[in-house]
Design an enzyme around this catalytic site. Structure first.
Site, short mmCIF file in Angstrom:
data_model
loop_
_atom_site.label_atom_id
_atom_site.label_comp_id
_atom_site.label_asym_id
_atom_site.label_seq_id
_atom_site.Cartn_x
_atom_site.Cartn_y
_atom_site.Cartn_z
N SER A 246 -62.30 35.54 23.46
CA SER A 246 -61.94 35.35 22.04
C SER A 246 -62.86 36.28 21.03
CB SER A 246 -61.84 33.70 21.77
OG SER A 246 -61.21 33.47 20.50
N ASP B 139 -50.70 33.48 25.41
CA ASP B 139 -51.74 33.50 24.46
C ASP B 139 -51.20 33.97 23.03
OD1 ASP B 139 -53.96 33.91 22.55
OD2 ASP B 139 -55.21 34.81 23.87
N HIS C 67 -54.21 30.52 24.43
CA HIS C 67 -55.32 31.19 24.44
C HIS C 67 -56.64 30.76 24.90
CE1 HIS C 67 -58.16 33.64 21.91
NE2 HIS C 67 -58.94 32.75 21.44
#
Lengths: 397, 397
Positions: free
Chosen positions: A178, A344, A377
Site C-alpha cells: 500500500s 483490491d 486491499h
C-alpha cells in the site's frame, strides 16, 4: 553508535523465544544541530526523532539489509512481541505481535537468520517518529496544524538518513505494501544505487480519483468534528467521532464486497429481529466497523491521519520522469516484483499494471503477479501463504 | 375527487410547452380519521400527507397508469419544469426539470401521450410526504426521532393507498431505479394482481454487507454532528457537516472508479501547484464532492437521511418467501425487466442477477440486460439512450 543522533528509550535483546537478534523500539534524533530537513513541499523541520526497529544481524559485508515500509496506520513494530511497550501504543502492542510477524522472523520468508530487517515509522505519524502531536521546540506546544506538510519524498529521504546512520549503503531489498509500497518505490527512484531489489504489494504509482475522494471524506469528517478546533485539541477532548468515521470508511476500502459478504452478510448483531431504529447498531457489519473504529481512535492521532492521507494523495511517482511514468521507471536499477490482488479496489490490479507496464517500457524486467483473492486491499496482510512463496523466491535470486 | 383525503397546495395545468396534461405538486392526506396506518416495523402513523405528481391522462379503461418510484434522495417531481415551486425545494426545483425528464414526457420512452404517469414521494422523506421534519399533531413539534420506523413495505402500502384514491386498480407498469426498484418490486410482491409490468433498474433484492457498511458510516457522521442533538435540531443549527459527509460518501458510491477517473483524474482545483495543506481543497474531485454536498444539505433533512437509508438496509424481498427468494418471486405475475450496469458497485450485476435467477427458478420469464457502462450506480440516470430503447420496447409488449 551515534553519528548525528542519539538513542533514547531503547529496549534491547530478545524478549520472546523466536526473537533472535531483535532490537526493538529504538529512537534516533536527527537534525539536532546544523540545517533542518528541507521538505519537498517547501517547509523545514528540525529536530526529527525517528522510531525504528531492527531484526536479525547485519553481516560483515553489510549487504543483507532489508527495509520494510509500513502502511497508513502502521508503525515500526513489524515482528515479534513487544513485552514492555510504552507510550500511547502500550495496550495496542501488548497483546499482539508485529503487524507482519507472519512474514518476518527466523525461518520466515523474510528470514532474520539471513537478513537484517529494518522498519521505521514515517514522518508525520503518531507512532514514535516526529509528527503533529509532538512538541514544537520553538513554541513548547504540540505542532498541530503548524506541522509542515510532509510527503512520501520526505519519508524516503529520512529513510536514507537512517540508513546512513546505520552505516548501510546498500539495501538487499526494499519492501512495502500500500502506502509502504509507494515509499519503497520512491526510495528506489530517488536513490536507485542503494536498492538491489524492490517489492511492491497492493500499490500503484499514484492514487486514483476514487481514492482521493475517500480520503477527502475522511478528512472532512475529522476537520468538522467540533473537538478538532483547528488541530489544537491536545489539551482537551480529541475529535474521536470524526476520526472514527474516517477509520470506518477506510476499513471498508481495505476489504472487498466479497469478503464483507462472506464475513458478515446481512446478519443481525446478537438478535433475531431488528430493533427498527434509525440510529442504533442492527447489523454485524455495523458493529464490526464501530468496534474497529473504537480501537483505532484510542491509538491514533487525528492530525496524523490528515497529514499522512494527504501525503498519499500527493504522491505520483511519474514526477521523476516529468509526468512520464516510464521515464521515471527508467531510473530504477533494482530487480522488481509487483504484486496486485484481484479484489483490491483502492489500488486495483489495473493501477499496479500501469506501474508494471511503465517499468517494462523503460526496459526493466519485472516479475508481476496478480493474485486472485477475495480480501481486497488488505490481501497483502492476509494472503501470507501465497505472498510468502513469492517473496521467499524473489529474495533468493 | 376526495375519497379519504384532501387536496392542498395544488399547482395545476401545463406550465411548460412540453408539459401536456401535467398536474404537479399535489398533496393528499390519508388517515385523517379512522385507524392509523399500521407500519410493518410495528409503529402506527396518522395522519399521512402524500405528495405526488401525475403526467398525461388516464384513459377510459383506467389501464394506462405507470407508477415511477424514486431513489434515495428523489422526489415526486419526475418530469417537466415546476415554474412555481414552493417550500424548501424552491431553489432546487426552479432551475432544473424533473429528475427523469429525459424518460418521461410526450413522445418520450414513458410517453405521456399514451400513459398516465404517477410518482409519489416516500414516507419519511422531507420532500412533501410526511416525515421526521413534519409536525407531530400530538405534540405540535417536529417528529424528529420520535417518527416511527418506516420500511419499504410501508412505502408500497402507501402507494397502493394512493392508487386506490386515484381509482387505479391496475398498473400498466411499476418502474424504479435503485431504492425505487426495490419499492416497485415490493409492490409487485405484495399486490401482484395490480402490476402488469415491472421494471427494475440498478437494484437487487437486498443490499449487501458493503452497502450496509457505507450507510452505517453515513449515519454515524450525521448522528455525531454536534448539531444533531438526538434529532431535535429543527429550531437551531442543523447537522450540516455530518449530512455533507454522508452525501459525499454516497456520491462516491453512485459513481465508479472509471467515471471518476475520466471526470476528474488527479487534476488540481484551479491551480498548477498544490497548496500543500492537510485541510484545504486541492483536487478537482474534492471540490466537486464539497460542492455537491453543499447543494444537498441545503435541500435535504438529516433525519430523513437516517430513516430512508435504514429502510433500504432492512429491505429483503425474500421475506415474501420465508427467506427463499425464488419462492418470493413466484408471487409475481407481472412481466419482468431487470437492468444492471457493469460498473455499479452498490447493486452490482451479480446482485441483480441473483434476483433474475430467483425469478427464473420461480418459472417467471424475465428480460434481463446488463449494460456495459462506466457510470456506476448512477448509470440508470445517465445511460438514457440505451435505457430509452429498452423501456420503450418493454412497454410496447
Amino acid at each position: 553508535m551515534n553519528v548525528d543522533g542519539q538513542f533514547s528509550n531503547s529496549i534491547h535483546g530478545p524478549k520472546h523465544p523466536q526473537s533472535v537478534g531483535y532490537t526493538r523500539a529504538q529512537k534516533v534524533v536527527f537534525y539536532q544541530s546544523g540545517p533542518p530537513l528541507k521538505l519537498a513541499a517547501g517547509g523545514k523541520l528540525a529536530p526529527i526523532e525517528v522510531e525504528y526497529e531492527t531484526y536479525g544481524n547485519l553481516n560483515q559485508a553489510r549487504d543483507n539489509a532489508v527495509l520494510i515500509c509500513h502502511a497508513l496506520t502502521g508503525d515500526a513494530h513489524v515482528a515479534g512481541w513487544d513485552e514492555n511497550p510504552e507510550g500511547p501504543l502500550r495496550d495496542y502492542r501488548r497483546n499482539k505481535p508485529g503487524w507482519w510477524d507472519e512474514m518476518v522472523g527466523p525461518d520466515k520468508p523474510i528470514d532474520t537468520h539471513r537478513f537484517f530487517v529494518i522498519c521505521a515509522n514515517v514522518l508525520g505519524s503518531c507512532y514514535g517518529t516526529t509528527g503533529p502531536m509532538c512538541f514544537n521546540p520553538t513554541t513548547g506546544r504540540p505542532y498541530g496544524l503548524t506541522f509542515p506538510m510532509v510527503t512520501v519524498a520526505d519519508w524516503a529521504a529520512l529513510k536514507i538518513k537512517l540508513l546512513d546512520y546505520l552505516g548501510l549503503q546498500i539495501l538487499y531489498a526494499a519492501i512495502g505494501g500500500s502506502m509502504g509500497g509507494q515509499e519503497a518505490l520512491e526510495i528506489a527512484l530517488g536513490w536507485p544505487e542503494r536498492v538491489q531489489r524492490l517489492i511492491i504489494l497492493s500499490a500503484g504509482s499514484r492514487l486514483g480519483a476514487q481514492g482521493l475522494a475517500f480520503n477527502a471524506v475522511a478528512r472532512h469528517s475529522i476537520i468538522n468534528d467540533p473537538n478538532f478546533k483547528d488541530g489544537n485539541y491536545y489539551d482537551g477532548p480529541r475529535p474521536l467521532a470524526g476520526l472514527a468515521a474516517a477509520r470506518m470508511l477506510g476499513h471498508i476500502t481495505y476489504l472487498s464486497e466479497e469478503s464483507m459478504g462472506h464475513k458478515f452478510g446481512r446478519r443481525l448483531q446478537s438478535k433475531d429481529v431488528p430493533d427498527f431504529t434509525p440510529i442504533g447498531v442492527e447489523f454485524e457489519v455495523e458493529s464490526y466497523l464501530k468496534h474497529q473504529a473504537e480501537n483505532f481512535v484510542a491509538r491514533y492521532d487525528a492530525n496524523s491521519y490528515l497529514y499522512i492521507t494527504r501525503a498519499v494523495d500527493y504522491y505520483d511517482a511519474s514526477v521523476w520522469g516529468e509526468m512520464d511514468l516510464a521515464r521515471a521507471a527508467s531510473r530504477i536499477t533494482a530487480r522488481l516484483l509487483v504484486v496486485s490482488f484481484s479484489s483490491d479496489w483502492l489500488f486495483p490490479p489495473e493501477s499496479c499494471r500501469e506501474l508494471v507496464s511503465a517499468m517494462c517500457r523503460a526496459g526493466r524486467t519485472v516479475t508481476y503477479v496478480d493474485i486472485p483473492s477475495p480480501y481486497g486491499h488488505d490481501a497483502f496482510l492476509v494472503e501470507t501463504t501465497t505472498i510468502s512463496r513469492l517473496i521467499h523466491s524473489f529474495l533468493s535470486i
